[in-house]
Design a protein around this motif. Structure first.
Motif, PDB file in Angstrom:
ATOM      1  N   UNK A  83       0.829  -1.208   0.000  1.00 42.17           N
ATOM      2  CA  UNK A  83       0.000   0.000   0.000  1.00 42.17           C
ATOM      3  C   UNK A  83       0.862   1.256   0.000  1.00 42.17           C
ATOM      4  N   UNK A  84       0.447   2.230  -0.795  1.00 44.64           N
ATOM      5  CA  UNK A  84       1.023   3.578  -0.722  1.00 44.64           C
ATOM      6  C   UNK A  84      -0.149   4.546  -0.610  1.00 44.64           C
ATOM      7  N   UNK A  85      -0.085   5.398   0.406  1.00 45.43           N
ATOM      8  CA  UNK A  85      -1.143   6.367   0.659  1.00 45.43           C
ATOM      9  C   UNK A  85      -0.615   7.772   0.440  1.00 45.43           C
ATOM     10  N   UNK A  86      -1.381   8.560  -0.274  1.00 44.22           N
ATOM     11  CA  UNK A  86      -1.042   9.971  -0.501  1.00 44.22           C
ATOM     12  C   UNK A  86      -2.232  10.824  -0.061  1.00 44.22           C
ATOM     13  N   UNK A  87      -1.934  11.846   0.720  1.00 42.60           N
ATOM     14  CA  UNK A  87      -2.953  12.789   1.167  1.00 42.60           C
ATOM     15  C   UNK A  87      -2.695  14.112   0.443  1.00 42.60           C
ATOM     16  N   UNK A  88      -3.752  14.713  -0.069  1.00 43.56           N
ATOM     17  CA  UNK A  88      -3.613  15.956  -0.828  1.00 43.56           C
ATOM     18  C   UNK A  88      -4.864  16.802  -0.651  1.00 43.56           C
ATOM     19  N   UNK A  89      -4.886  17.932  -1.311  1.00 37.52           N
ATOM     20  CA  UNK A  89      -6.063  18.795  -1.289  1.00 37.52           C
ATOM     21  C   UNK A  89      -6.583  18.959  -2.706  1.00 37.52           C
ATOM     22  N   UNK A  90      -7.899  18.936  -2.842  1.00 44.45           N
ATOM     23  CA  UNK A  90      -8.569  19.142  -4.121  1.00 44.45           C
ATOM     24  C   UNK A  90      -9.314  20.469  -4.037  1.00 44.45           C
ATOM     25  N   UNK A  91      -9.223  21.259  -5.084  1.00 47.28           N
ATOM     26  CA  UNK A  91      -9.885  22.564  -5.048  1.00 47.28           C
ATOM     27  C   UNK A  91     -11.267  22.466  -5.688  1.00 47.28           C
ATOM     28  N   UNK A  92     -12.245  23.054  -5.020  1.00 45.30           N
ATOM     29  CA  UNK A  92     -13.589  23.151  -5.584  1.00 45.30           C
ATOM     30  C   UNK A  92     -13.992  24.616  -5.616  1.00 45.30           C
ATOM     31  N   UNK A  93     -14.861  24.942  -6.549  1.00 50.14           N
ATOM     32  CA  UNK A  93     -15.422  26.289  -6.641  1.00 50.14           C
ATOM     33  C   UNK A  93     -16.924  26.191  -6.452  1.00 50.14           C
ATOM     34  N   UNK A  94     -17.431  26.993  -5.526  1.00 53.02           N
ATOM     35  CA  UNK A  94     -18.870  27.069  -5.314  1.00 53.02           C
ATOM     36  C   UNK A  94     -19.364  28.376  -5.919  1.00 53.02           C
ATOM     37  N   UNK A  95     -20.415  28.301  -6.728  1.00 46.65           N
ATOM     38  CA  UNK A  95     -21.014  29.488  -7.332  1.00 46.65           C
ATOM     39  C   UNK A  95     -22.280  29.806  -6.537  1.00 46.65           C
ATOM     40  N   UNK A  96     -22.334  31.011  -5.983  1.00 44.42           N
ATOM     41  CA  UNK A  96     -23.480  31.466  -5.199  1.00 44.42           C
ATOM     42  C   UNK A  96     -24.179  32.593  -5.971  1.00 44.42           C
ATOM     43  N   UNK A  97     -25.469  32.414  -6.221  1.00 45.88           N
ATOM     44  CA  UNK A  97     -26.273  33.408  -6.934  1.00 45.88           C
ATOM     45  C   UNK A  97     -27.173  34.121  -5.926  1.00 45.88           C
ATOM     46  N   UNK A  98     -27.456  35.420  -6.156  1.00 47.01           N
ATOM     47  CA  UNK A  98     -28.381  36.118  -5.260  1.00 47.01           C
ATOM     48  C   UNK A  98     -29.789  35.538  -5.375  1.00 47.01           C
ATOM     49  N   UNK A  99     -30.467  35.445  -4.232  1.00 49.23           N
ATOM     50  CA  UNK A  99     -31.841  34.927  -4.222  1.00 49.23           C
ATOM     51  C   UNK A  99     -32.765  35.892  -4.962  1.00 49.23           C
ATOM     52  N   UNK A 100     -32.575  37.182  -4.706  1.00 50.32           N
ATOM     53  CA  UNK A 100     -33.381  38.207  -5.383  1.00 50.32           C
ATOM     54  C   UNK A 100     -32.438  38.951  -6.343  1.00 50.32           C
ATOM     55  N   UNK A 101     -32.499  38.618  -7.647  1.00 50.83           N
ATOM     56  CA  UNK A 101     -31.568  39.239  -8.588  1.00 50.83           C
ATOM     57  C   UNK A 101     -31.718  40.768  -8.680  1.00 50.83           C
ATOM     58  N   UNK A 102     -32.902  41.283  -8.392  1.00 50.75           N
ATOM     59  CA  UNK A 102     -33.136  42.726  -8.490  1.00 50.75           C
ATOM     60  C   UNK A 102     -32.474  43.504  -7.355  1.00 50.75           C
ATOM     61  N   UNK A 103     -31.931  42.822  -6.369  1.00 50.38           N
ATOM     62  CA  UNK A 103     -31.338  43.497  -5.209  1.00 50.38           C
ATOM     63  C   UNK A 103     -29.991  44.134  -5.544  1.00 50.38           C
ATOM     64  N   UNK A 104     -29.467  43.887  -6.716  1.00 44.84           N
ATOM     65  CA  UNK A 104     -28.200  44.496  -7.115  1.00 44.84           C
ATOM     66  C   UNK A 104     -26.973  43.767  -6.595  1.00 44.84           C
ATOM     67  N   UNK A 105     -27.142  42.526  -6.166  1.00 40.50           N
ATOM     68  CA  UNK A 105     -26.013  41.743  -5.659  1.00 40.50           C
ATOM     69  C   UNK A 105     -25.360  40.971  -6.798  1.00 40.50           C
TER      70      UNK A 105
END
Length: 182
Positions: A83-105
């Motif tokens: 066995x060979x074990x490697x620990x690393x980090x994976x990058x993720x991107x979360x896209x957050x949209x405004x709930x009310x688009x008219x709010x100017x966010x």
């Protein structure tokens, strides 16, 4: 963040930390919702074939512990796996949209690094100098020593080494009466 909702998660591709893997290696991509029974059924059927010499387990985030569980089950069922074990980090991107688009966010993009693990199991010998290497049977040797040490500790306790009725420890035992009794 109460004005936003998560609309999309993008996982960035992460290169495998092993360089000289065969092109046809079986890669078990363990997910949080994966069933161990299904993963192990497929992995065991592959590893029982003589032509298959190696298998790779990968998992990230909440699936890291499930990945380790699968590897340990495989090592118990098929002895003599390197066995060979490697620990690393994976990058993720979360896209957050405004709930009310008219709010100017504006939409937000959040980049996060999540832990990931890659475990290579092989019927053939691997480089023992490689970081993360575990030889076959090293697990059994560790537990044999641990169990021996524990049983010796239990023998000492049985011989009266612990706190008994005659000893006065930090917290004396109650006599069964009511607090502040006679």
């Amino acid at each position: 963040m109460e004005n936003y909702k998560k609309t999309k998660i993008v996982e960035k591709p992460c290169p495998l930390p092993f360089t000289d893997l065969p092109a046809d290696i079986t890669e078990m991509k363990v997910k949080d919702g994966s069933k161990i029974r299904n993963l192990m059924g497929y992995a065991m059927s592959k590893m029982e074939q003589d032509s298959v010499r190696q298998i790779l387990f990968t998992g990230s985030g909440k699936a890291v512990s499930k990945t380790i569980t699968c590897v340990e089950i495989m090592k118990r069922r098929l002895k003599e796996l390197h066995q060979i074990t490697k620990v690393l980090f994976r990058q993720i991107e979360e896209i957050w949209e405004p709930i009310v688009p008219e709010a100017g966010l504006d939409a937000l993009t959040v980049k996060r690094n999540i832990p990931a693990i890659c475990v290579l199991l092989s019927k053939d010998a691997l480089d023992p100098q490689e970081p993360g290497y575990q030889a076959p049977g090293s697990f059994d040797a560790f537990w044999t020593e641990t169990l021996k040490a524990e049983s010796q500790g239990q023998m000492k306790r049985k011989q009266g080494g612990g706190r008994g009725a005659a000893s006065t420890g930090k917290h004396p035992r109650s006599t069964g009466g009511v607090m502040g009794g006679p």
